[in-house]
Design an enzyme around this catalytic site. Structure first.
Site, PDB file in Angstrom:
ATOM      1  N   LYS A 147      42.497   4.493  78.355  1.00  0.00           N
ATOM      2  CA  LYS A 147      41.892   3.401  79.143  1.00  0.00           C
ATOM      3  C   LYS A 147      40.368   3.498  79.210  1.00  0.00           C
ATOM      4  O   LYS A 147      39.666   2.510  79.015  1.00  0.00           O
ATOM      5  CB  LYS A 147      42.447   3.398  80.570  1.00  0.00           C
ATOM      6  CG  LYS A 147      43.899   2.989  80.687  1.00  0.00           C
ATOM      7  CD  LYS A 147      44.325   2.843  82.135  1.00  0.00           C
ATOM      8  CE  LYS A 147      44.379   4.140  82.886  1.00  0.00           C
ATOM      9  NZ  LYS A 147      45.426   5.047  82.421  1.00  0.00           N
ATOM     10  N   THR A 148      39.863   4.683  79.514  1.00  0.00           N
ATOM     11  CA  THR A 148      38.417   4.824  79.724  1.00  0.00           C
ATOM     12  C   THR A 148      37.635   4.544  78.451  1.00  0.00           C
ATOM     13  O   THR A 148      36.647   3.800  78.465  1.00  0.00           O
ATOM     14  CB  THR A 148      38.086   6.233  80.265  1.00  0.00           C
ATOM     15  OG1 THR A 148      38.734   6.397  81.530  1.00  0.00           O
ATOM     16  CG2 THR A 148      36.594   6.425  80.446  1.00  0.00           C
ATOM     17  N   GLU A 153      39.187  -0.812  83.987  1.00  0.00           N
ATOM     18  CA  GLU A 153      40.436  -0.093  83.729  1.00  0.00           C
ATOM     19  C   GLU A 153      41.487  -0.596  84.709  1.00  0.00           C
ATOM     20  O   GLU A 153      41.165  -1.000  85.823  1.00  0.00           O
ATOM     21  CB  GLU A 153      40.240   1.411  83.950  1.00  0.00           C
ATOM     22  CG  GLU A 153      39.401   2.066  82.900  1.00  0.00           C
ATOM     23  CD  GLU A 153      39.342   3.582  83.082  1.00  0.00           C
ATOM     24  OE1 GLU A 153      40.353   4.176  83.486  1.00  0.00           O
ATOM     25  OE2 GLU A 153      38.282   4.153  82.800  1.00  0.00           O
TER      26      GLU A 153
END
Length: 460
Positions: free
Chosen positions: A120-121, A164
């Site tokens: 995600k990051t 996110e």
């Protein structure tokens, strides 16, 4: 209750130092709200907010909430917290972090929410950098720090919002995505979810949040993701390497640092040769997802290619911390078996004599639920050091210990040690590393301190 943020002048954050909480506080400061908050310890994120005008108390104090119009709390805060209790007593409206994020996101026409068990990051960061560099002026909230945007948050003046979207406690179901990205779906957060089916059900609800004119961007190579979107009546865009997808990477090669080069095809049409400056096969998937999203928003692929190549990653994602006496120290946030496996696969393509993996398990519930998977995830390492479990939001009930993991890794014939404290790990590294070794500190807690201390003490 229906909440209009404009009506709340002073907003108080309990646990303001968290990566997401601090970012939300920053956005609201920029919007003209008075921000107060508290946390258990100081940090550079808190110091940055104070410079911007926030008033923050260390530690939590009941009187801190007096005069607040709205109180926001993070998942680490329990209802026995003194500030939470005081807010309830005073009748101040209280909402959780995810609800606030959703309320902010709702104001933007083009909200991009990046979900998935892993990646995600990096993917959120890539999308943010591409949009920023191509003049889209997005507002960004990311779970890591990116030098390219000067931290974990960026406040733009456009209709684009990128964040996110974490599945833990179903947080992402409070969001308003125009584009919902599903990178992968894996067993995790089993202190909240019952099983993988429960997790898949949650991700399907997330995908269903997309409006009729919006999009779901999904990884074709991930079987669980494909199960999640099966029969979904939404505009779906897929990406992958192994399966035929809308966006597909082919002819993959790796350079001497393990960074990939690959050809990209969109619905069979050649879109160019792409190059990454971050290592590992998993980052090809992250780049493809970013490309799919930014293309949907109108970004020229040639421009995206340029910024994908420029992207040097985020802090704590295969971050090279330094080299001392020929020993390279890399830090990585990996805290799930699939992430550890991906990180070590990337390390195999990185210059090294031996890979020394130092792992701090993150939460007792995750360690217990995925114990056997964790044991298998270190097969690519030459030497493994396991330290105590980082409790995070949990208490030690004795259900599992790091020694249980060490025993399982040892049974796989691996060279593994349990070392309890960080100072002892640093001393071990000083005495046992050789020129050419690659030392990896792995975990979502504070294990990075080991690498930093080793580098600092060896420079003396």
């Amino acid at each position: 209750m229906e909440i209009d943020l404009e009506k709340f002048k002073r907003i108080h954050f309990i646990g303001i130092g968290g990566i997401s909480m601090s970012g939300l506080a920053h956005i609201l400061l920029e919007e003209g709200h008075t921000i107060t908050g508290s946390d258990i310890k100081n940090s550079h994120l808190i110091e940055r907010l104070e410079k911007e005008g926030a008033k923050i108390n260390i530690p939590h104090m009941a009187e801190s909430v007096i005069g607040a119009d709205l109180v926001v709390y993070t998942a680490a805060i329990h209802d026995d917290n003194v500030e939470y209790q005081k807010a309830k007593e005073l009748g101040i409206p209280i909402i959780d972090r995810a609800t606030l994020l959703g309320l902010i996101m709702k104001k933007y026409k083009f909200g991009v929410a990046v979900a998935g068990s892993h990646g995600k990051t990096t993917t959120t960061s890539l999308i943010s950098v591409i949009l920023d560099r191509t003049g889209y002026d997005p507002t960004v909230l990311v779970g890591g720090e990116i030098d390219a945007i000067g931290g974990n948050v960026r406040v733009g003046k456009s209709e684009y919002f990128v964040t996110e979207a974490c599945e833990y406690t179903d947080s992402f179901l409070k969001f308003y995505p125009y584009i919902a990205v599903i990178l992968n779906v894996d067993s995790d957060h089993l202190d909240y979810f019952k099983n993988i089916d429960n997790i898949k059900q949650s991700f399907r609800q997330f995908a269903n949040l997309v409006p009729p004119d919006g999009f779901v961007v999904a990884c074709k190579d991930d079987a669980n993701t494909m199960h999640v979107i099966k029969g979904l009546e939404k505009n779906i865009v897929t990406y992958g390497i192994n399966e035929e997808s809308d966006w597909q990477a082919k002819d993959i090669t790796y350079d001497e640092k393990g960074c990939a080069g690959f050809n990209v095809y969109y619905r069979g049409k050649f879109m160019g040769h792409f190059k990454l400056s971050i290592p590992g096969k998993h980052n090809i998937y992250n780049a493809l997802a970013s490309l799919a999203v930014t293309y949907l928003l109108g970004v020229d692929t040639e421009k995206a290619k340029e910024y994908i190549k420029e992207f040097k990653g985020t802090h704590r994602r295969f971050e090279v911390k330094g080299v001392v006496e020929g020993v390279t120290v890399v830090d990585d946030y990996a805290h799930h078996p699939a992430e550890i496996h991906a990180t070590l696969e990337a390390a195999k393509n990185y210059p090294h004599k031996r890979i020394i993996a130092i792992f701090q398990p993150h939460t007792y519930s995750r360690t217990k639920a995925l114990l056997f998977d964790f044991a298998e995830s270190f097969d690519a390492a030459d030497k493994i050091i396991i330290t105590d479990i980082y409790a995070a939001r949990e208490k030690d009930t004795g259900i599992v210990s790091s020694k249980d993991l060490v025993d399982l890794i040892f049974k796989r014939g691996k060279d593994v040690l349990y070392i309890k404290d960080f100072d002892s790990i640093v001393e071990y590294l000083k005495e046992n590393t050789e020129e050419g070794d690659l030392v990896l500190t792995i975990g979502a807690g504070n294990i990075y301190e080991v690498g930093e201390k080793f580098l600092e003490e060896n420079k003396k």
